[in-house]
Write a protein that holds these residues in place. Structure first.
Motif, mmCIF file in Angstrom:
data_model
loop_
_atom_site.group_PDB
_atom_site.id
_atom_site.type_symbol
_atom_site.label_atom_id
_atom_site.label_comp_id
_atom_site.label_asym_id
_atom_site.label_seq_id
_atom_site.Cartn_x
_atom_site.Cartn_y
_atom_site.Cartn_z
ATOM 1 N N LEU A 297 0.783 -1.190 0.087
ATOM 2 C CA LEU A 297 0.023 -0.072 0.107
ATOM 3 C C LEU A 297 0.851 1.288 -0.034
ATOM 4 O O LEU A 297 0.565 1.963 -0.735
ATOM 5 C CB LEU A 297 -0.978 -0.150 1.247
ATOM 6 N N ALA A 298 1.969 1.240 0.813
ATOM 7 C CA ALA A 298 2.762 2.334 0.888
ATOM 8 C C ALA A 298 3.330 2.529 -0.526
ATOM 9 O O ALA A 298 3.439 3.769 -1.132
ATOM 10 C CB ALA A 298 3.853 1.916 1.793
ATOM 11 N N GLU A 299 3.926 1.578 -1.133
ATOM 12 C CA GLU A 299 4.311 1.623 -2.668
ATOM 13 C C GLU A 299 3.359 2.431 -3.654
ATOM 14 O O GLU A 299 3.746 3.267 -4.348
ATOM 15 C CB GLU A 299 5.010 0.507 -3.042
ATOM 16 N N ARG B 172 1.057 6.736 -6.845
ATOM 17 C CA ARG B 172 -0.282 7.582 -7.134
ATOM 18 C C ARG B 172 0.291 9.057 -6.864
ATOM 19 O O ARG B 172 -0.169 9.986 -7.726
ATOM 20 C CB ARG B 172 -1.257 7.117 -6.148
ATOM 21 N N SER B 173 1.164 9.380 -5.897
ATOM 22 C CA SER B 173 1.623 10.621 -5.732
ATOM 23 C C SER B 173 2.409 11.291 -6.890
ATOM 24 O O SER B 173 2.484 12.408 -7.044
ATOM 25 C CB SER B 173 2.366 10.566 -4.455
ATOM 26 N N ASP C 170 -4.111 -2.122 -8.216
ATOM 27 C CA ASP C 170 -3.096 -2.187 -7.299
ATOM 28 C C ASP C 170 -4.120 -1.947 -6.021
ATOM 29 O O ASP C 170 -5.324 -2.005 -6.290
ATOM 30 C CB ASP C 170 -2.354 -0.944 -7.578
ATOM 31 N N CYS C 171 -3.553 -2.370 -4.775
ATOM 32 C CA CYS C 171 -4.070 -2.496 -3.488
ATOM 33 C C CYS C 171 -4.766 -1.131 -3.149
ATOM 34 O O CYS C 171 -5.510 -1.300 -2.365
ATOM 35 C CB CYS C 171 -3.046 -2.933 -2.590
ATOM 36 N N TRP C 172 -4.251 -0.152 -3.725
ATOM 37 C CA TRP C 172 -5.022 1.199 -3.398
ATOM 38 C C TRP C 172 -6.654 1.544 -3.791
ATOM 39 O O TRP C 172 -7.262 2.098 -3.054
ATOM 40 C CB TRP C 172 -4.404 2.341 -3.812
#
Length: 124
Positions: free
Chosen positions: A3-5, A10-11, A45-47
């Motif tokens: 999730l952090a990656e 995304r940023s 992706d997981c987000w």
């Protein structure tokens, strides 16, 4: 991705993430080999808030569909490749300046090993 990656990508406003092919592309060009990277999406992706987490079966199903698409693409490429070769493309002679080992330092064993990809230049 974690999730952090995923949030980091995304940023950066990345729409698609994947591994790089840069070393392969550079080496292929140096050897006068046409190279293209084809990416096929397998899952969100997981987000993604509107989708459940994917499982292995879902990814495999999409992978199999992508494999069928890739086979069709390769068949099309084989049938049409020669229609798109530009004789003035600089890739045609990259090897002319890629090999820096002096001819007298090249062993027969090395020349034989590389003749498939570099024979045109090694035999000069």
């Amino acid at each position: 991705s974690t999730l952090a990656e995923s949030n980091l990508y995304r940023s950066w406003k990345a729409d698609v993430i994947g591994m790089t092919n840069m070393p392969e592309a550079k080496l292929a060009r140096e050897a006068e080999i046409r190279y293209a990277s084809v990416s096929m999406v397998t899952d969100y992706d997981c987000w993604h808030p509107d989708h459940e987490n994917v499982d292995v079966q879902q990814v495999i199903k999409v992978l199999l569909g992508n494999a069928a698409k890739a086979k069709n693409m390769i068949k099309n490429l084989i049938e049409n490749f020669e229609n798109h070769i530009d004789p003035k493309d600089p890739t045609n002679n990259c090897l002319d300046v890629a090999i820096i080992t002096a001819p007298e330092k090249r062993t027969k064993k090395t020349i034989d090993k590389l003749k498939t990809v570099a024979g045109r230049v090694l035999n000069k």
